[in-house]
Design a protein around this motif. Structure first.
Motif, PDB file in Angstrom:
ATOM      1  N   LYS A 207      12.514  17.494 -46.038  1.00 42.95           N
ATOM      2  CA  LYS A 207      12.928  18.010 -44.735  1.00 42.95           C
ATOM      3  C   LYS A 207      13.897  17.011 -44.122  1.00 42.95           C
ATOM      4  CE  LYS A 207       8.853  20.721 -43.741  1.00 42.95           C
ATOM      5  NZ  LYS A 207       7.695  20.921 -42.885  1.00 42.95           N
ATOM      6  N   ILE A 208      14.998  17.534 -43.616  1.00 43.29           N
ATOM      7  CA  ILE A 208      16.011  16.678 -43.004  1.00 43.29           C
ATOM      8  C   ILE A 208      15.386  15.896 -41.853  1.00 43.29           C
ATOM      9  CG2 ILE A 208      18.256  16.663 -41.807  1.00 43.29           C
ATOM     10  CD1 ILE A 208      18.308  17.398 -44.830  1.00 43.29           C
ATOM     11  N   ASN A 209      15.667  14.598 -41.815  1.00 40.99           N
ATOM     12  CA  ASN A 209      15.183  13.656 -40.809  1.00 40.99           C
ATOM     13  C   ASN A 209      13.668  13.473 -40.802  1.00 40.99           C
ATOM     14  OD1 ASN A 209      17.827  13.157 -39.890  1.00 40.99           O
ATOM     15  ND2 ASN A 209      17.736  14.994 -38.621  1.00 40.99           N
ATOM     16  N   GLU A 210      12.973  13.989 -41.824  1.00 43.38           N
ATOM     17  CA  GLU A 210      11.520  13.804 -41.903  1.00 43.38           C
ATOM     18  C   GLU A 210      11.103  13.111 -43.189  1.00 43.38           C
ATOM     19  OE1 GLU A 210       9.067  17.173 -40.962  1.00 43.38           O
ATOM     20  OE2 GLU A 210      10.467  17.846 -39.432  1.00 43.38           O
TER      21      GLU A 210
ATOM     22  N   ALA B 120      16.141   6.094 -48.587  1.00 44.70           N
ATOM     23  CA  ALA B 120      15.214   6.101 -47.456  1.00 44.70           C
ATOM     24  C   ALA B 120      14.918   4.693 -46.948  1.00 44.70           C
ATOM     25  CB  ALA B 120      13.909   6.791 -47.849  1.00 44.70           C
ATOM     26  N   LYS B 121      15.277   3.682 -47.745  1.00 46.74           N
ATOM     27  CA  LYS B 121      15.053   2.266 -47.439  1.00 46.74           C
ATOM     28  C   LYS B 121      13.608   1.826 -47.642  1.00 46.74           C
ATOM     29  CE  LYS B 121      19.338   1.920 -46.380  1.00 46.74           C
ATOM     30  NZ  LYS B 121      20.132   2.147 -47.572  1.00 46.74           N
TER      31      LYS B 121
ATOM     32  N   GLY C 105      12.491   9.117 -44.999  1.00 44.61           N
ATOM     33  CA  GLY C 105      13.933   8.914 -44.881  1.00 44.61           C
ATOM     34  C   GLY C 105      14.668  10.125 -44.340  1.00 44.61           C
ATOM     35  N   PRO C 106      15.969  10.187 -44.608  1.00 42.14           N
ATOM     36  CA  PRO C 106      16.808  11.240 -44.048  1.00 42.14           C
ATOM     37  C   PRO C 106      16.591  12.619 -44.664  1.00 42.14           C
ATOM     38  CG  PRO C 106      18.074   9.884 -45.551  1.00 42.14           C
ATOM     39  CD  PRO C 106      16.725   9.233 -45.406  1.00 42.14           C
ATOM     40  N   GLY C 107      15.874  12.686 -45.783  1.00 40.39           N
ATOM     41  CA  GLY C 107      15.689  13.966 -46.465  1.00 40.39           C
ATOM     42  C   GLY C 107      16.884  14.279 -47.348  1.00 40.39           C
ATOM     43  N   ILE C 108      16.723  15.291 -48.179  1.00 46.78           N
ATOM     44  CA  ILE C 108      17.784  15.709 -49.090  1.00 46.78           C
ATOM     45  C   ILE C 108      18.396  16.993 -48.534  1.00 46.78           C
ATOM     46  CG2 ILE C 108      18.321  16.444 -51.446  1.00 46.78           C
ATOM     47  CD1 ILE C 108      15.811  14.838 -52.331  1.00 46.78           C
ATOM     48  N   LYS C 109      19.687  16.925 -48.199  1.00 45.15           N
ATOM     49  CA  LYS C 109      20.354  18.079 -47.576  1.00 45.15           C
ATOM     50  C   LYS C 109      20.425  19.289 -48.503  1.00 45.15           C
ATOM     51  CE  LYS C 109      23.224  15.739 -44.187  1.00 45.15           C
ATOM     52  NZ  LYS C 109      23.276  14.306 -44.425  1.00 45.15           N
ATOM     53  N   ASP C 110      20.744  19.051 -49.766  1.00 42.95           N
ATOM     54  CA  ASP C 110      20.923  20.147 -50.714  1.00 42.95           C
ATOM     55  C   ASP C 110      20.148  19.837 -51.994  1.00 42.95           C
ATOM     56  OD1 ASP C 110      21.772  22.142 -52.443  1.00 42.95           O
ATOM     57  OD2 ASP C 110      23.888  21.977 -51.871  1.00 42.95           O
ATOM     58  N   ILE C 111      18.898  20.290 -52.049  1.00 45.90           N
ATOM     59  CA  ILE C 111      18.042  19.991 -53.201  1.00 45.90           C
ATOM     60  C   ILE C 111      18.637  20.572 -54.478  1.00 45.90           C
ATOM     61  CG2 ILE C 111      15.781  20.437 -54.256  1.00 45.90           C
ATOM     62  CD1 ILE C 111      14.573  20.154 -51.443  1.00 45.90           C
TER      63      ILE C 111
ATOM     64  N   LEU D 242      17.140  12.501 -60.314  1.00 41.81           N
ATOM     65  CA  LEU D 242      16.136  13.556 -60.191  1.00 41.81           C
ATOM     66  C   LEU D 242      16.117  14.518 -61.376  1.00 41.81           C
ATOM     67  CD1 LEU D 242      16.231  14.303 -56.361  1.00 41.81           C
ATOM     68  CD2 LEU D 242      14.633  12.860 -57.637  1.00 41.81           C
ATOM     69  N   PRO D 243      17.275  14.989 -61.870  1.00 42.22           N
ATOM     70  CA  PRO D 243      17.222  15.850 -63.055  1.00 42.22           C
ATOM     71  C   PRO D 243      16.614  15.120 -64.256  1.00 42.22           C
ATOM     72  CG  PRO D 243      19.404  15.951 -62.063  1.00 42.22           C
ATOM     73  CD  PRO D 243      18.643  14.862 -61.363  1.00 42.22           C
TER      74      PRO D 243
END
Length: 133
Positions: free
Chosen positions: A119-122, A54-55, A80-86, A104-105
């Motif tokens: 959320k993507i892009n949020e 996310a920078k 940041g860009p969000g996680i596409k596939d949690i 994360l695991p």
């Protein structure tokens, strides 16, 4: 006792600051050295993910007191860009950065409670907590 502390994550030194804060708050609450190390590792992974993906973002660390129990809550938040596939991100060995894929695991295993919302892009928010035994 520290009421709540926050570290803004914008560079690699901020990851170090977040780690130190996590260890200090855990020690202040009364966690033993092994749990302090677990908490510090979890904070480090969450801060590193913010920096890599996310920078920028923030890590909040605060004590918890419920029904005579003491614990620590870590909130990692970014825009940041969000996680596409949690689900994939929560699998051991999954990585998009070429790392070990323990992020994360690993945090989930180190802590007692773990909730992720993205959320993507949020952005993404992860709340992880650990209770004293």
């Amino acid at each position: 006792m520290t009421i709540q502390s926050c570290v803004q994550i914008n560079n690699e030194w901020d990851i170090v600051k977040a780690r130190q804060l996590g260890r200090n708050v855990a020690k202040e609450i009364g966690f033993g050295t092994v749990d302090q190390a677990r908490i510090t590792t979890a904070v480090s992974e969450l801060a590193r993910n913010i920096y890599l993906y996310a920078k920028s973002g923030e890590i909040h660390i605060k004590p918890m007191f419920e029904n005579g129990k003491k614990g620590i809550k870590i909130i990692a938040r970014d825009s940041g860009p969000g996680i596409k596939d949690i689900r994939a991100a929560m699998e051991d060995g999954y990585t998009t950065s070429g790392g070990l894929g323990a992020g994360l695991p690993g945090v989930k295993r180190l802590m007692d409670d773990f909730v992720i919302q993205s959320k993507i892009n949020e952005g993404t928010e992860i709340v992880a907590s650990k209770w004293m035994r």
